[in-house]
Design a protein around this motif. Sequence first.
Motif, PDB file in Angstrom:
ATOM      1  N   THR A  12     -15.931 -12.950 -14.485  1.00  0.00           N
ATOM      2  CA  THR A  12     -17.223 -12.339 -14.196  1.00  0.00           C
ATOM      3  C   THR A  12     -18.238 -13.447 -13.961  1.00  0.00           C
ATOM      4  O   THR A  12     -18.365 -14.359 -14.782  1.00  0.00           O
ATOM      5  CB  THR A  12     -17.696 -11.459 -15.368  1.00  0.00           C
ATOM      6  OG1 THR A  12     -16.691 -10.474 -15.650  1.00  0.00           O
ATOM      7  CG2 THR A  12     -19.008 -10.769 -15.036  1.00  0.00           C
ATOM      8  N   PHE A  58     -17.287 -16.361 -16.476  1.00  0.00           N
ATOM      9  CA  PHE A  58     -16.728 -16.053 -17.785  1.00  0.00           C
ATOM     10  C   PHE A  58     -15.510 -15.154 -17.627  1.00  0.00           C
ATOM     11  O   PHE A  58     -15.447 -14.337 -16.714  1.00  0.00           O
ATOM     12  CB  PHE A  58     -17.759 -15.344 -18.671  1.00  0.00           C
ATOM     13  CG  PHE A  58     -18.968 -16.176 -18.961  1.00  0.00           C
ATOM     14  CD1 PHE A  58     -18.988 -17.047 -20.029  1.00  0.00           C
ATOM     15  CD2 PHE A  58     -20.083 -16.097 -18.145  1.00  0.00           C
ATOM     16  CE1 PHE A  58     -20.096 -17.822 -20.288  1.00  0.00           C
ATOM     17  CE2 PHE A  58     -21.196 -16.866 -18.398  1.00  0.00           C
ATOM     18  CZ  PHE A  58     -21.207 -17.737 -19.476  1.00  0.00           C
ATOM     19  N   LEU A  97     -15.028 -10.566 -20.107  1.00  0.00           N
ATOM     20  CA  LEU A  97     -16.257  -9.934 -20.592  1.00  0.00           C
ATOM     21  C   LEU A  97     -16.126  -8.415 -20.604  1.00  0.00           C
ATOM     22  O   LEU A  97     -16.840  -7.737 -21.331  1.00  0.00           O
ATOM     23  CB  LEU A  97     -17.446 -10.328 -19.713  1.00  0.00           C
ATOM     24  CG  LEU A  97     -18.014 -11.734 -19.898  1.00  0.00           C
ATOM     25  CD1 LEU A  97     -19.183 -11.955 -18.940  1.00  0.00           C
ATOM     26  CD2 LEU A  97     -18.458 -11.979 -21.332  1.00  0.00           C
ATOM     27  N   PHE A 114     -24.176  -7.934 -16.548  1.00  0.00           N
ATOM     28  CA  PHE A 114     -24.446  -9.080 -17.405  1.00  0.00           C
ATOM     29  C   PHE A 114     -25.482 -10.037 -16.817  1.00  0.00           C
ATOM     30  O   PHE A 114     -25.533 -10.262 -15.604  1.00  0.00           O
ATOM     31  CB  PHE A 114     -23.155  -9.859 -17.667  1.00  0.00           C
ATOM     32  CG  PHE A 114     -22.110  -9.069 -18.391  1.00  0.00           C
ATOM     33  CD1 PHE A 114     -22.169  -8.908 -19.766  1.00  0.00           C
ATOM     34  CD2 PHE A 114     -21.068  -8.473 -17.696  1.00  0.00           C
ATOM     35  CE1 PHE A 114     -21.205  -8.173 -20.442  1.00  0.00           C
ATOM     36  CE2 PHE A 114     -20.095  -7.736 -18.359  1.00  0.00           C
ATOM     37  CZ  PHE A 114     -20.168  -7.588 -19.733  1.00  0.00           C
ATOM     38  N   ILE A 171     -24.964 -14.222 -23.442  1.00  0.00           N
ATOM     39  CA  ILE A 171     -24.607 -13.310 -22.363  1.00  0.00           C
ATOM     40  C   ILE A 171     -25.014 -11.909 -22.799  1.00  0.00           C
ATOM     41  O   ILE A 171     -24.560 -11.414 -23.834  1.00  0.00           O
ATOM     42  CB  ILE A 171     -23.102 -13.352 -22.059  1.00  0.00           C
ATOM     43  CG1 ILE A 171     -22.648 -14.801 -21.841  1.00  0.00           C
ATOM     44  CG2 ILE A 171     -22.786 -12.495 -20.845  1.00  0.00           C
ATOM     45  CD1 ILE A 171     -23.382 -15.521 -20.742  1.00  0.00           C
ATOM     46  N   ASN A 221     -25.405  -7.832 -22.027  1.00  0.00           N
ATOM     47  CA  ASN A 221     -24.912  -6.698 -21.248  1.00  0.00           C
ATOM     48  C   ASN A 221     -26.022  -5.655 -21.144  1.00  0.00           C
ATOM     49  O   ASN A 221     -26.286  -4.915 -22.091  1.00  0.00           O
ATOM     50  CB  ASN A 221     -23.673  -6.097 -21.910  1.00  0.00           C
ATOM     51  CG  ASN A 221     -23.065  -4.979 -21.071  1.00  0.00           C
ATOM     52  OD1 ASN A 221     -23.527  -4.689 -19.966  1.00  0.00           O
ATOM     53  ND2 ASN A 221     -22.028  -4.349 -21.597  1.00  0.00           N
ATOM     54  N   LYS A 225     -23.472 -10.012 -25.822  1.00  0.00           N
ATOM     55  CA  LYS A 225     -22.013  -9.945 -25.830  1.00  0.00           C
ATOM     56  C   LYS A 225     -21.385 -11.237 -26.321  1.00  0.00           C
ATOM     57  O   LYS A 225     -20.363 -11.231 -27.006  1.00  0.00           O
ATOM     58  CB  LYS A 225     -21.521  -9.636 -24.410  1.00  0.00           C
ATOM     59  CG  LYS A 225     -20.024  -9.699 -24.198  1.00  0.00           C
ATOM     60  CD  LYS A 225     -19.331  -8.473 -24.718  1.00  0.00           C
ATOM     61  CE  LYS A 225     -17.861  -8.471 -24.331  1.00  0.00           C
ATOM     62  NZ  LYS A 225     -17.163  -7.246 -24.758  1.00  0.00           N
ATOM     63  N   ARG A 226     -22.001 -12.365 -25.969  1.00  0.00           N
ATOM     64  CA  ARG A 226     -21.399 -13.658 -26.284  1.00  0.00           C
ATOM     65  C   ARG A 226     -22.483 -14.709 -26.424  1.00  0.00           C
ATOM     66  O   ARG A 226     -23.532 -14.633 -25.784  1.00  0.00           O
ATOM     67  CB  ARG A 226     -20.416 -14.055 -25.181  1.00  0.00           C
ATOM     68  CG  ARG A 226     -19.608 -15.308 -25.438  1.00  0.00           C
ATOM     69  CD  ARG A 226     -18.513 -15.462 -24.393  1.00  0.00           C
ATOM     70  NE  ARG A 226     -17.581 -14.336 -24.426  1.00  0.00           N
ATOM     71  CZ  ARG A 226     -16.594 -14.152 -23.556  1.00  0.00           C
ATOM     72  NH1 ARG A 226     -16.428 -15.014 -22.568  1.00  0.00           N
ATOM     73  NH2 ARG A 226     -15.786 -13.116 -23.663  1.00  0.00           N
TER      74      ARG A 226
END
Length: 219
Positions: free
Chosen positions: A91, A121, A124, A129, A150, A152, A213-214
Amino acid sequence: MKDLQLQQRRWLSEQLKARGRGARSALANHLGIRTDAISRMTNLDGAKENREISLAELIGMAEFFEDEPPGLKEARSKAKDIRDRTEAKITRVPLLDTVPAGKLAAPMSQLPIDQVPLLAFADLGRGDFIALTVRGDSMDRISPESSTIIVNKADRTLVSNKAYVFCDRGEVTFKLWKPDPPRLAPLSTNPVHEPRYLKTKAEAERMVVGRVKRSFLDL
């Protein structure tokens, strides 16, 4: 020795024989390998040293002999399937701005979307994102200053103790959601940071940009 490998070795031996003297050296030069490697590729005696032929070498041989080796079509198809599956998991996420991990503050830059860098990435999952660079230390237990998060934007459902980016009248912040009482809470080693209390969960729902998310930090 596998049947396909045996077929490829026999095919190579026949092609070299048909080309005649100097064919081994010419093929080795075309493939960028040593001549003795060609000899090991054509060895049909399992008791002697042999060498498997790679996909890249099969493609090179097809170009050199202007003939397709056994199994090349299937190998190309398999490699394409693997490449497509790998690319499908990647992504590309636009790195849009900085996000304060402190009090609500306005974003530092307003670049057009076609001018921002893209980060790649894997795994995901589905979502919409964006990437943001963290400024401040109010979330440094999970995202130190200058780390990248990151977000979403498709996931705006508030879940207790999960991290979100919130926006209130154009000003943004990165915090944990705490429902009882409703508040945007820091997660910091710095005791100076305090939560922002809200009247209701609905107020937070109107402010949420997306769930984080990350988080990662390049060293």
